[in-house]
Design an enzyme around this catalytic site. Structure first.
Site, mmCIF file in Angstrom:
data_model
loop_
_atom_site.group_PDB
_atom_site.id
_atom_site.type_symbol
_atom_site.label_atom_id
_atom_site.label_comp_id
_atom_site.label_asym_id
_atom_site.label_seq_id
_atom_site.Cartn_x
_atom_site.Cartn_y
_atom_site.Cartn_z
ATOM 1 N NE ARG A 147 5.931 76.375 14.805
ATOM 2 C CZ ARG A 147 7.097 76.986 15.034
ATOM 3 N NH1 ARG A 147 8.238 76.366 14.793
ATOM 4 N NH2 ARG A 147 7.115 78.230 15.482
ATOM 5 C CE1 TYR A 159 11.104 79.025 17.909
ATOM 6 C CE2 TYR A 159 9.354 77.508 18.526
ATOM 7 C CZ TYR A 159 10.213 78.022 17.576
ATOM 8 O OH TYR A 159 10.175 77.526 16.314
ATOM 9 C CG ASP A 220 9.966 73.837 17.028
ATOM 10 O OD1 ASP A 220 10.668 73.071 17.724
ATOM 11 O OD2 ASP A 220 10.447 74.631 16.194
ATOM 12 C CG HIS A 222 12.826 76.185 19.509
ATOM 13 N ND1 HIS A 222 13.668 77.219 19.773
ATOM 14 C CD2 HIS A 222 12.719 76.140 18.167
ATOM 15 C CE1 HIS A 222 14.046 77.787 18.633
ATOM 16 N NE2 HIS A 222 13.480 77.140 17.644
ATOM 17 C CD GLU A 246 10.590 71.748 14.464
ATOM 18 O OE1 GLU A 246 9.419 72.072 14.140
ATOM 19 O OE2 GLU A 246 11.581 72.443 14.198
ATOM 20 C CD GLU A 272 14.918 74.257 13.956
ATOM 21 O OE1 GLU A 272 13.799 74.000 13.493
ATOM 22 O OE2 GLU A 272 15.140 75.238 14.682
ATOM 23 N NE ARG A 293 11.693 70.924 11.454
ATOM 24 C CZ ARG A 293 11.314 71.972 10.754
ATOM 25 N NH1 ARG A 293 10.939 71.855 9.494
ATOM 26 N NH2 ARG A 293 11.308 73.180 11.299
ATOM 27 C CD GLU A 349 9.584 75.729 9.523
ATOM 28 O OE1 GLU A 349 10.718 75.280 9.314
ATOM 29 O OE2 GLU A 349 9.255 76.295 10.584
ATOM 30 C CD1 TRP A 412 14.286 81.340 22.970
ATOM 31 C CD2 TRP A 412 15.112 80.736 21.000
ATOM 32 N NE1 TRP A 412 13.500 81.894 22.005
ATOM 33 C CE2 TRP A 412 13.983 81.532 20.781
ATOM 34 C CE3 TRP A 412 15.812 80.218 19.907
ATOM 35 C CZ2 TRP A 412 13.516 81.847 19.520
ATOM 36 C CZ3 TRP A 412 15.355 80.522 18.647
ATOM 37 C CH2 TRP A 412 14.216 81.334 18.443
HETATM 38 C C1 GCO Z 1 11.470 76.325 12.981
HETATM 39 C C2 GCO Z 1 12.593 76.876 13.759
HETATM 40 C C3 GCO Z 1 12.899 78.321 13.604
HETATM 41 C C4 GCO Z 1 14.211 78.639 14.290
HETATM 42 C C5 GCO Z 1 14.981 79.620 13.517
HETATM 43 C C6 GCO Z 1 16.327 79.888 14.102
HETATM 44 O O1 GCO Z 1 11.066 75.234 13.305
HETATM 45 O O2 GCO Z 1 11.066 76.985 12.051
HETATM 46 O O3 GCO Z 1 12.656 76.356 15.040
HETATM 47 O O4 GCO Z 1 11.871 79.171 13.953
HETATM 48 O O5 GCO Z 1 14.018 79.101 15.576
HETATM 49 O O6 GCO Z 1 15.117 79.131 12.223
HETATM 50 O O7 GCO Z 1 17.114 80.569 13.195
HETATM 51 MG MG MG Z 2 12.075 74.282 14.796
#
Ligand code: GCO
Ligand code: MG
Length: 412
Positions: A147, A159, A220, A222, A246, A272, A293, A349, A412
């Site tokens: 990643r 991030y 990602d 995010h 992602e 996620e 995810r 991951e 975020w």
């Molecule tokens: C990822 C995630 C994490 C999250 C975290 C929040 O893709 O691994 O985005 O980094 O930010 O799990 O608790």
């Molecule tokens: Mg993520």
């Protein structure tokens, strides 16, 4: 036999973890991960105050019935706290069943469908040279998929850039490779989507030029883009052949993915922060994503995530289970057993846990030639050392959050 004891263990070796430990009347134990990053104690209360009393005396063999009972009898369904709590019970009961059968859990789930699990790690850098160093470091560690996250000119802290979380502590004191930080309040970071969109395609171009066309690359977003911004990014990244993009848009707005899909063939991964099959239902049926995810820990356990992935398989959608360090070694083991057994495994991951975490949780997984394997110990293959866990009491920690230059709170 029945459930005799159910204990909730909170420990903070390199970061906070919540673990449920169930003991049966014939002395078999099972572990489940109930860690909800930044809101850990809410799950502890949900378990201790409302779930543990219901488990004592119950038949540990009835995994599906226990899941349905906890989910339906609460009346208030879904949500991360509820589903993390139920997940830990589900995992612990599967652990017990497999231990009693004398088999690693993946055997009970149907046996291995592959020799190991392709896993991706997180490379990051504030600029291109440091990003390249990080990619090289991951390749040397054996990762075969990576990643890519970078700093954006003009933004101080964003991030996914490891140097910032390392800066929070340094060495083994750091908060385990991950953006949450110990402290009474969340740290503020800044964000500018237009600056990010201008910068990112050039980063992927540079990474492809440096590392060639074969290496699977992921990114990602995010949840930070609007639908049209995500569509534009997906389109601009097409020449660099991403394995996935992602969380390009906020998870709540599922219709956004329709718009993104209309504009780009960059594969999409999401989920996620999803909790149930209902969060995935429409986007799977409409084929708006390519990878699920979901985390075993946040989707209510192995049982419901297996069902979700079987549903996804009908649409050629694969797994991409969440595996940052806030998924405990127990949750990671559950993901590995599930991933090894299902047909439509995509990628896992894998962020390595810190040294102290590995002392608290004794694990039997292996990591060889870029592939994870859960190991062949009976059950999940993880045991918790209570003495070690007791050395590290809970410490308040929060994920950071974003504000735009004008002070507006941003995803975020
Ligand atoms: C990822 C995630 C994490 C999250 C975290 C929040 O893709 O691994 O985005 O980094 O930010 O799990 O608790
Ligand atoms: Mg993520």
């Amino acid at each position: 036999m029945t459930i005799d004891k159910a204990e909730v263990i909170v420990t903070s070796p390199n970061r906070n973890f919540v673990t449920l430990k169930i003991t049966t009347s014939d002395g078999v134990t099972g572990l489940g991960d109930a860690t909800l990053n930044g809101r850990e104690l809410a799950v502890v209360s949900y378990l201790r105050d409302h779930v543990v009393p219901l488990l004592i005396g119950a038949d540990e063999n009835r995994i599906e019935d226990t899941w349905q009972f906890l989910y339906r009898s609460a009346y208030w369904r879904r949500g991360p706290v509820t589903m993390a709590a139920i997940a830990s019970v589900d995992m612990a009961l599967w652990d017990i069943k497999a231990k009693k059968a004398g088999m690693p859990l993946y055997q009970l789930l149907g046996g291995a469908s592959r020799t190991g699990l392709l896993a991706y790690g997180h490379a990051s850098g504030t600029d291109l040279p440091s990003l390249f160093d990080s990619v090289r470091d991951h390749l040397e560690q054996g990762y075969r998929a990576i990643r890519i996250q970078t700093g954006v000119p003009g933004l101080n802290a964003i991030y996914g850039i490891a140097s910032q979380s390392a800066a929070a502590g340094g060495g083994d004191e750091r908060y385990d490779h991950e953006p949450a930080r110990r402290g009474a309040k969340p740290v503020e970071e800044d964000w500018d989507t237009r600056a990010y969109l201008r910068h990112l395609p050039g980063v992927f171009e540079a990474v492809r030029n440096e590392f060639g066309p074969e290496l699977p690359l992921l990114h990602d977003g995010h949840h930070r883009m609007t639908p049209i911004q995500a569509a534009k990014l997906g389109k601009e990244l097409e020449p660099y052949d991403l394995f996935w993009l992602e969380d390009c848009t906020p998870a709540e707005n599922q219709e956004a993915l329709r718009l993104v899909r209309q504009h780009t063939t960059t594969p999409l991964a999401i989920g996620e922060i999803f909790n149930t099959v209902w969060d995935f239902k429409d986007i799977i049926r409409e084929q708006l994503i390519d990878y699920v995810r979901g985390a075993v820990t946040h989707m209510g356990g192995i049982s419901p995530l297996k069902k979700t992935l079987e549903y996804a398989a009908m649409y050629q959608i694969k797994s991409g289970m969440h595996g940052p360090t806030d998924i405990s070694p127990v949750g990671m083991a559950a993901a590995m057993h599930l991933g090894l057994s299902i047909h439509n495994f995509g990628i896992q991951e894998y962020m390595k846990h810190g040294e102290r975490t590995n002392q608290v949780f004794q694990q039997s997984f292996t990591w060889q030639n870029g592939l994870l394997h859960p190991g062949d110990a009976p059950g999940l293959g993880v045991e918790l050392d209570l003495d070690e866990a007791g050395k590290y009491p809970y410490e308040q920690a929060y994920l950071p959050y974003n504000r735009l230059a004008d002070g507006t709170v941003h995803d975020w």
